[in-house]
Design an enzyme around this catalytic site. Structure first.
Site, mmCIF file in Angstrom:
data_model
loop_
_atom_site.group_PDB
_atom_site.id
_atom_site.type_symbol
_atom_site.label_atom_id
_atom_site.label_comp_id
_atom_site.label_asym_id
_atom_site.label_seq_id
_atom_site.Cartn_x
_atom_site.Cartn_y
_atom_site.Cartn_z
ATOM 1 N N SER A 110 0.864 -1.065 0.324
ATOM 2 C CA SER A 110 -0.120 0.178 0.429
ATOM 3 C C SER A 110 0.694 0.886 0.246
ATOM 4 O O SER A 110 1.487 1.407 -0.801
ATOM 5 C CB SER A 110 -0.666 -0.420 1.188
ATOM 6 O OG SER A 110 -1.513 0.750 1.308
ATOM 7 N N ASP A 160 -10.845 -4.253 -5.206
ATOM 8 C CA ASP A 160 -9.949 -3.500 -4.377
ATOM 9 C C ASP A 160 -10.119 -1.991 -4.618
ATOM 10 O O ASP A 160 -10.532 -1.146 -5.329
ATOM 11 C CB ASP A 160 -8.290 -3.243 -4.196
ATOM 12 C CG ASP A 160 -7.399 -2.612 -3.404
ATOM 13 O OD1 ASP A 160 -8.252 -1.247 -2.454
ATOM 14 O OD2 ASP A 160 -6.061 -2.283 -3.160
ATOM 15 N N HIS A 191 -8.632 -5.159 -0.674
ATOM 16 C CA HIS A 191 -6.812 -3.948 -0.941
ATOM 17 C C HIS A 191 -6.099 -5.222 0.303
ATOM 18 O O HIS A 191 -5.170 -5.118 0.625
ATOM 19 C CB HIS A 191 -7.379 -3.295 -0.143
ATOM 20 C CG HIS A 191 -5.611 -1.656 0.097
ATOM 21 N ND1 HIS A 191 -5.473 -1.421 -1.048
ATOM 22 C CD2 HIS A 191 -5.132 -1.293 1.176
ATOM 23 C CE1 HIS A 191 -4.212 -1.029 -0.528
ATOM 24 N NE2 HIS A 191 -4.415 -1.001 0.612
HETATM 25 C C1 MLT Z 1 -2.619 3.905 1.751
HETATM 26 O O1 MLT Z 1 -4.090 3.526 2.653
HETATM 27 O O2 MLT Z 1 -1.939 3.511 2.619
HETATM 28 C C2 MLT Z 1 -3.671 4.399 0.396
HETATM 29 O O3 MLT Z 1 -4.152 3.174 -0.216
HETATM 30 C C3 MLT Z 1 -2.778 4.666 -0.585
HETATM 31 C C4 MLT Z 1 -1.199 6.047 -0.063
HETATM 32 O O4 MLT Z 1 -2.137 6.656 0.474
HETATM 33 O O5 MLT Z 1 -0.143 5.548 -0.162
#
Ligand code: MLT
Length: 205
Positions: A110, A160, A191
């Protein structure tokens, strides 16, 4: 240089046995930290050396590797600065811990996958390859990176809600057009991770 002078709070796990496998740069997601991703080493490359920094940005108390303005909307100036900072840290850590850069793989989930992708695009050569779990397109560089032959495993989730599959596909296209050797894996869910780690482990092996 002394490990205490490294500019990120981090965990370093040396390889218990000298082996020819990869070493891992572990990059956590939003709200994770240097400890929360250590289990990725056991899932992907048990016994590998692992370097795990904590992102320096806090969003409502949750560590991240760079600022965002909203979900999926990144502060690009901050992203560029933080990418350079992380790449400098990796350079220093490679020297201090005696890591073999030719076998050093970034493994990010992520937010960690996003800064890993940014590092590939802005500072190619910092790592030898990468495992990107649920990445987005972090930025679109004005000058294409030279990633000739760089192995990259990208894992997207078909359902996702945070990373639309089209983003995953755009990132894969961007990496491939820079010369990277990309394997794309689709998880049928969202996710959260599913069979991704088994597939990534096979790929790394
Ligand atoms: C997260 O929650 O980390 C997002 O999906 C990705 C990001 O903000 O880099």
């Amino acid at each position: 240089m002394n490990p205490a002078n490294l500019t990120f709070i981090h965990r370093y796990l040396p390889a218990p046995v000298a082996a020819g496998g990869p070493s891992l740069l572990l990059l956590h997601g939003t709200g994770g930290d240097e400890d929360s991703v250590l289990s990725l080493r056991d899932a992907l490359a048990p016994g590998a050396a692992a370097l795990s920094p904590r992102g320096k940005v806090l969003e409502n108390g949750m560590p991240r590797f760079f600022r965002r303005l909203a979900e999926g909307v990144f502060d690009e100036a901050d992203l560029r600065l933080r990418t350079a900072e992380l790449a400098d840290f990796v350079d220093d850590a490679v020297a201090i811990y005696g890591l073999d850069r030719a076998r050093l793989y970034a493994v990010g989930y992520s937010n960690g996958a996003n800064i890993a992708a940014s590092m590939l695009l802005l500072r190619p050569g910092t790592v030898a390859g990468a495992v990107l779990l649920r990445p987005m397109v972090p930025l679109r560089p004005e000058t294409p990176a030279n990633l000739a032959g760089t192995p990259v495993f990208v894992a997207g989730g078909r359902r996702d809600p945070i990373v639309p599959p089209a983003q995953t596909e755009e990132l894969v296209a961007l990496l491939r057009s820079s010369g990277a050797d990309v394997q794309l894996y689709w998880h049928p869910g969202g996710h959260e991770l599913g069979g991704d780690l088994l597939a990534a482990r096979d790929w790394l092996g």
